[in-house]
Design an enzyme around this catalytic site. Structure first.
Site, PDB file in Angstrom:
ATOM      1  N   TYR A  76      42.785  46.763  53.959  1.00  0.00           N
ATOM      2  CA  TYR A  76      41.517  46.399  54.597  1.00  0.00           C
ATOM      3  C   TYR A  76      41.795  46.333  56.085  1.00  0.00           C
ATOM      4  O   TYR A  76      42.721  45.640  56.518  1.00  0.00           O
ATOM      5  CB  TYR A  76      41.029  45.030  54.104  1.00  0.00           C
ATOM      6  CG  TYR A  76      40.213  45.139  52.851  1.00  0.00           C
ATOM      7  CD1 TYR A  76      39.068  45.925  52.818  1.00  0.00           C
ATOM      8  CD2 TYR A  76      40.574  44.459  51.702  1.00  0.00           C
ATOM      9  CE1 TYR A  76      38.312  46.037  51.661  1.00  0.00           C
ATOM     10  CE2 TYR A  76      39.819  44.558  50.545  1.00  0.00           C
ATOM     11  CZ  TYR A  76      38.691  45.353  50.543  1.00  0.00           C
ATOM     12  OH  TYR A  76      37.944  45.459  49.408  1.00  0.00           O
ATOM     13  N   ASP A 108      35.095  52.003  51.671  1.00  0.00           N
ATOM     14  CA  ASP A 108      33.768  51.794  51.073  1.00  0.00           C
ATOM     15  C   ASP A 108      33.333  50.330  51.122  1.00  0.00           C
ATOM     16  O   ASP A 108      32.439  49.924  50.384  1.00  0.00           O
ATOM     17  CB  ASP A 108      33.749  52.294  49.616  1.00  0.00           C
ATOM     18  CG  ASP A 108      34.744  51.560  48.717  1.00  0.00           C
ATOM     19  OD1 ASP A 108      35.394  50.605  49.194  1.00  0.00           O
ATOM     20  OD2 ASP A 108      34.877  51.948  47.542  1.00  0.00           O
ATOM     21  N   HIS A 156      34.779  51.599  44.035  1.00  0.00           N
ATOM     22  CA  HIS A 156      35.325  50.234  44.117  1.00  0.00           C
ATOM     23  C   HIS A 156      35.045  49.474  42.805  1.00  0.00           C
ATOM     24  O   HIS A 156      34.654  48.309  42.811  1.00  0.00           O
ATOM     25  CB  HIS A 156      34.662  49.528  45.307  1.00  0.00           C
ATOM     26  CG  HIS A 156      35.471  48.459  45.959  1.00  0.00           C
ATOM     27  ND1 HIS A 156      35.858  48.511  47.272  1.00  0.00           N
ATOM     28  CD2 HIS A 156      35.927  47.263  45.511  1.00  0.00           C
ATOM     29  CE1 HIS A 156      36.521  47.412  47.596  1.00  0.00           C
ATOM     30  NE2 HIS A 156      36.573  46.643  46.546  1.00  0.00           N
TER      31      HIS A 156
HETATM   32  C1  PPY Z   1      36.935  43.048  45.829  1.00  0.00           C
HETATM   33  O1  PPY Z   1      36.709  41.891  45.443  1.00  0.00           O
HETATM   34  O2  PPY Z   1      36.302  44.007  45.431  1.00  0.00           O
HETATM   35  C2  PPY Z   1      37.968  43.321  46.796  1.00  0.00           C
HETATM   36  O3  PPY Z   1      38.176  44.423  47.148  1.00  0.00           O
HETATM   37  C3  PPY Z   1      38.785  42.233  47.274  1.00  0.00           C
HETATM   38  C4  PPY Z   1      38.147  41.355  48.233  1.00  0.00           C
HETATM   39  C5  PPY Z   1      38.299  40.029  48.023  1.00  0.00           C
HETATM   40  C6  PPY Z   1      37.771  39.159  48.925  1.00  0.00           C
HETATM   41  C7  PPY Z   1      37.133  39.638  50.040  1.00  0.00           C
HETATM   42  C8  PPY Z   1      36.994  40.989  50.236  1.00  0.00           C
HETATM   43  C9  PPY Z   1      37.503  41.851  49.332  1.00  0.00           C
END
Ligand code: PPY
Length: 500
Positions: free
Chosen positions: A240, A268, A360
């Site tokens: 990220y 995404d 995702h």
């Molecule tokens: C998701 O939960 O889909 C993630 O990719 C992990 C996440 C967890 C907390 C904040 C942002 C993303």
């Protein structure tokens, strides 16, 4: 080291308010007063532990180094003299006792024969909030269900009489050997579901030559995972991108130094999808759950979720950033979360080494198409431009994979490998490392059977002519109902009346 300040429990307890808020995490004392309103999970949860030891609440949700990297050094006040902190005798709640009983009554691992079985056990044994966070998908959860269904609109055209006494499903992913054409995809917050978190994946992957993608938001720290690796074990990193590019640069370069073999940049999620199962959980009990998704105080909760998440993921990320990533690392760069042929072409032209056709796990844009459907248009568009096949550009697919036959369909249609996230997560939530090993074994058994029945002795022999994907784009064709999936799928709920 004599200048390390040693603090006592009563000293910390004096700072238990919004005006001055100290907490203890992993034996260290932090002044988080100025951080309260910046905390992605909101200030309320921190204030609950003001003046106290917050380790137990902190641990499943944050990588161990989150607090040290987010707080300036002057807010690291010192270490706690453990003898001065009253031992908290943790009360075992009725819910926890019930959960323990359910865990004890799990089906023996020998009775687990497919990946759906893990999901069903996880649904029953996980704390409600963990299940809600892991299983939830965005809006009406159309995409998460479509991810599963799309594979069932692809039909086989098998070949016979090919001497399939020996079949081999091993492959390479980004040039790295893998015993399966599958890698363990990134999932976050593993300790919500198992005390060892993502280390269960690491240990199982080591024993079976499977590649693990480490999540930026794993509960275990990146270094704890790498430290647990077997010699030569291969890892990828899911990234990220932070608004503060220095943090990202350091993180990426550290990963490269520690031997990570591929950088999968998530593209995404400039904002987190609205995941209603997870959001509803907060309304049931406002003080617990997947803190990362909670609203800030004074912010409408449905808004707050997205806002909190956007606070550390950079929504300004764009194609213009790709050269910068190339300048800071020699690791292959893969864009994770491509959903159209246009972007696949741009990715190729940007000179990255691969793409993941992914939505995702249905957690971002609802009614985005499945990776397997997108694969067909991507391969067509790349081929048209002479970009496919190209050994220097690999295409992966993830989302909805529960069977080796799903994986083989993706390979037949042009994917190099497939990412599997939730099934491995559920396997370790339900059975720890052993569960993950069993999941890998199930894949092996299914690959062997499917490749024999398909008439493919190696992965290279799994070719486009072996599939009929003509129904893939037709979203209304009838297929036999997938009972295993339907029986584990938990329908969305509506808002409940008080005291109902
Ligand atoms: C998701 O939960 O889909 C993630 O990719 C992990 C996440 C967890 C907390 C904040 C942002 C993303």
């Amino acid at each position: 080291m004599s200048d390390i300040r040693v603090l006592t429990g009563p000293q910390v307890a004096e700072h238990a308010s919004r005006e001055s808020c100290w907490i203890i995490v992993h034996g260290k004392v932090y002044d988080v007063t100025d951080f309260l309103d910046e905390h992605p999970g909101g200030s309320k949860i921190i204030l609950k532990y003001a003046g106290k030891d917050a380790t137990e609440a902190y641990e499943p949700i944050h990588p161990p180094d989150a607090i040290t990297t987010n707080l300036p050094p002057q807010k690291h006040l010192g270490v706690i003299d453990a003898s001065t902190v009253a031992k908290v005798v943790k009360e075992v709640t009725e819910e926890e006792k019930h959960r323990q009983a359910l865990l004890d009554a799990r089906p023996p691992l020998d009775n687990i024969i497919n990946l759906h079985d893990f999901e069903n056990v996880a649904k029953i044994v996980l704390p409600e909030k963990a299940w809600a966070y892991y299983s939830s998908a965005s809006d009406d959860e159309i995409t998460i269900r479509e991810n599963r269904m799309a594979y069932q609109r692809v039909w086989w055209r098998p070949r016979i009489l090919r001497d399939v006494s020996s079949v081999d499903w091993s492959t390479t992913i980004l040039g790295q050997k893998s015993t399966l054409p599958v890698y363990i995809s990134a999932t976050a917050l593993g300790k919500l579901g198992h005390p060892d978190g993502e280390l269960c994946l690491t240990r199982a992957a080591a024993n079976h030559g499977v590649i693990q993608m480490i999540a930026t938001l794993a509960s275990c720290s990146f270094d704890d995972i790498i430290d647990a690796a077997a010699p030569g074990q291969v890892f990828f990193l899911q990234l990220y991108v932070n608004r503060d590019r220095e943090i990202t640069r350091k993180y990426v370069q550290h990963a490269e130094k520690r031997g990570v073999k591929g950088l999968f940049i998530t593209v995404d999620a400039p904002q987190l999808g609205r995941r209603e199962k997870d959001m509803r959980m907060k309304h049931v009990d406002d003080d617990a759950g997947a803190e990362v998704q909670k609203g800030q105080d004074g912010v409408k909760k449905d808004q707050g979720v997205a806002r909190a998440i956007s606070s550390f993921i950079d929504p300004s990320l764009s194609w213009k950033d790709i050269p910068w990533f190339k300048s800071i690392t020699k690791m292959p760069i893969i864009l994770k979360g491509i959903g159209s042929a246009e972007d696949a072409v741009l990715a190729y032209e940007a000179g990255v080494q691969g793409i993941v056709l992914s939505n995702h796990g249905g957690r971002q844009l609802d009614t985005a198409r499945s990776g397997i459907e997108v694969l067909v248009e991507v391969v067509t568009a790349l081929r048209l431009r002479g970009y496919f096949p190209d050994p220097k550009f690999e295409i992966y697919v993830d989302g909805g994979v529960r069977r080796a036959s799903d994986v083989l369909k993706a390979i037949a249609l042009g994917a190099k490998a497939v990412g599997v996230g939730r099934p491995f997560l559920y396997a370790f939530c339900a059975y720890g490392q052993e569960g993950v090993e069993k999941a890998i074994q199930i894949f092996r058994d299914e690959f062997e059977m499917n490749m024999r029945l398909l008439g493919a002795r190696t992965i290279d022999e799994v070719v486009p002519d072996m599939v009929d994907a003509s129904s893939l784009k037709s979203h209304f064709v009838m297929t036999p109902q997938d009972n295993l999936f339907t029986n584990t799928y938990q329908p969305l709920a509506l808002a409940q009346f008080r005291n109902a």
